[in-house]
Design an enzyme around this catalytic site. Sequence first.
Site, PDB file in Angstrom:
ATOM      1  N   HIS A   7       0.811  -1.321  -0.049  1.00 27.57           N
ATOM      2  CA  HIS A   7      -0.052  -0.003   0.014  1.00 27.57           C
ATOM      3  C   HIS A   7       0.905   1.359   0.035  1.00 27.57           C
ATOM      4  O   HIS A   7       2.028   1.243   0.492  1.00 27.57           O
ATOM      5  CB  HIS A   7      -0.841   0.128   1.167  1.00 27.57           C
ATOM      6  CG  HIS A   7      -1.991  -0.977   1.314  1.00 27.57           C
ATOM      7  ND1 HIS A   7      -2.322  -1.848   2.405  1.00 27.57           N
ATOM      8  CD2 HIS A   7      -2.983  -1.166   0.460  1.00 27.57           C
ATOM      9  CE1 HIS A   7      -3.299  -2.511   1.978  1.00 27.57           C
ATOM     10  NE2 HIS A   7      -3.999  -2.147   0.803  1.00 27.57           N
TER      11      HIS A   7
ATOM     12  N   CYS B 176      -2.651   0.497  10.056  1.00 31.71           N
ATOM     13  CA  CYS B 176      -3.673  -0.583   9.269  1.00 31.71           C
ATOM     14  C   CYS B 176      -4.602  -0.864  10.465  1.00 31.71           C
ATOM     15  O   CYS B 176      -5.524  -1.282  10.114  1.00 31.71           O
ATOM     16  CB  CYS B 176      -2.982  -1.960   8.800  1.00 31.71           C
ATOM     17  SG  CYS B 176      -1.498  -1.469   7.934  1.00 31.71           S
TER      18      CYS B 176
HETATM   19  C1  CIR Z   1      -3.791  -7.657   3.197  1.00 34.25           C
HETATM   20  O1  CIR Z   1      -3.010  -7.942   2.232  1.00 34.25           O
HETATM   21  O2  CIR Z   1      -4.763  -7.058   2.600  1.00 34.25           O
HETATM   22  C2  CIR Z   1      -3.448  -7.810   4.707  1.00 34.25           C
HETATM   23  N1  CIR Z   1      -2.704  -9.211   4.753  1.00 34.25           N
HETATM   24  C3  CIR Z   1      -2.738  -6.724   5.064  1.00 34.25           C
HETATM   25  C4  CIR Z   1      -3.260  -5.519   5.150  1.00 34.25           C
HETATM   26  C5  CIR Z   1      -2.675  -4.220   5.479  1.00 34.25           C
HETATM   27  N2  CIR Z   1      -3.292  -3.061   5.668  1.00 34.25           N
HETATM   28  C6  CIR Z   1      -2.631  -1.818   5.341  1.00 34.25           C
HETATM   29  O3  CIR Z   1      -1.422  -1.608   5.104  1.00 34.25           O
HETATM   30  N3  CIR Z   1      -3.484  -0.668   5.487  1.00 34.25           N
END
Ligand code: CIR
Length: 256
Positions: free
Chosen positions: A162, A249
């Site tokens: 991200h 997150c």
């Molecule tokens: C994903 O791949 O969607 C999750 N394992 C990690 C999401 C992390 N979120 C973020 O950076 N906002």
Amino acid sequence: MKRLLAFTRAVAPSINECELTHVARERIDVVRASEQHERYEDALRALGCEVRRLAPEPDLPDSVFVEDAAVIVDECAVITRPGAESRRREVVSVTEALRPHRALNAIVAPGTLDGGDVLRAGRRVFVGLSSRTNAEGIRQLTALLGPHGYDVSTVAMRDCLHLKTAASALGDALVLLDPQCVEHESFDGLERIEVDASERFAANVLCIGRAVLVPAAASRTATLLESRGFTVVPVDASELAKAEGGLTCCSLILHA
Ligand code: CIR
């Protein structure tokens, strides 16, 4: 006096089935991840947040990463349409939690957008074009935030999930970035500082006022931020890092 609310969610016992894009799968210790997450919530409380846990979603492996389900500004909130199919149902409970606090809009198909791709600094909103967020999602976000006076721009990045893996806002005028993942020029008009080159995943920090939650492993970047006058709060989030999650997150923060 406005309250600062921080929405969080418990670590799902199914987290070992999480989505992974840039890191190899390693066993996540759910008990340890939950303990670290509780310390994270404690750190938010110590900075004045009222922490509100959303209903648990034990069958949604990535549901602890609540940031991806919404983009919140003072005037409204935009419910996202996460790029990973497995994450789409996470928005249902987030929608209900935000309804009392903001006028709601939503990203609709074929648009996709993850909150982790949206970095806001004052009235500037930077959106990462990623494997999760597409151009149509960015177009819709621009149409929803533009009327409220936000200037939305698209940012290219590399080797990270991200945009906020690559960069974080430190207030309205300063950005911390990892030059391995994103170009300085993407943030023209804002002051930029770089993470310490030896520290991978140090760019995802959570700034609340003049305090910054920084990954415990990023001690050199922490020293840099202290030299800029920030109060650094180290937070060990090493278990959730195995799920490719960082400090921003795990919460959705808003003035209410
Ligand atoms: C994903 O791949 O969607 C999750 N394992 C990690 C999401 C992390 N979120 C973020 O950076 N906002």
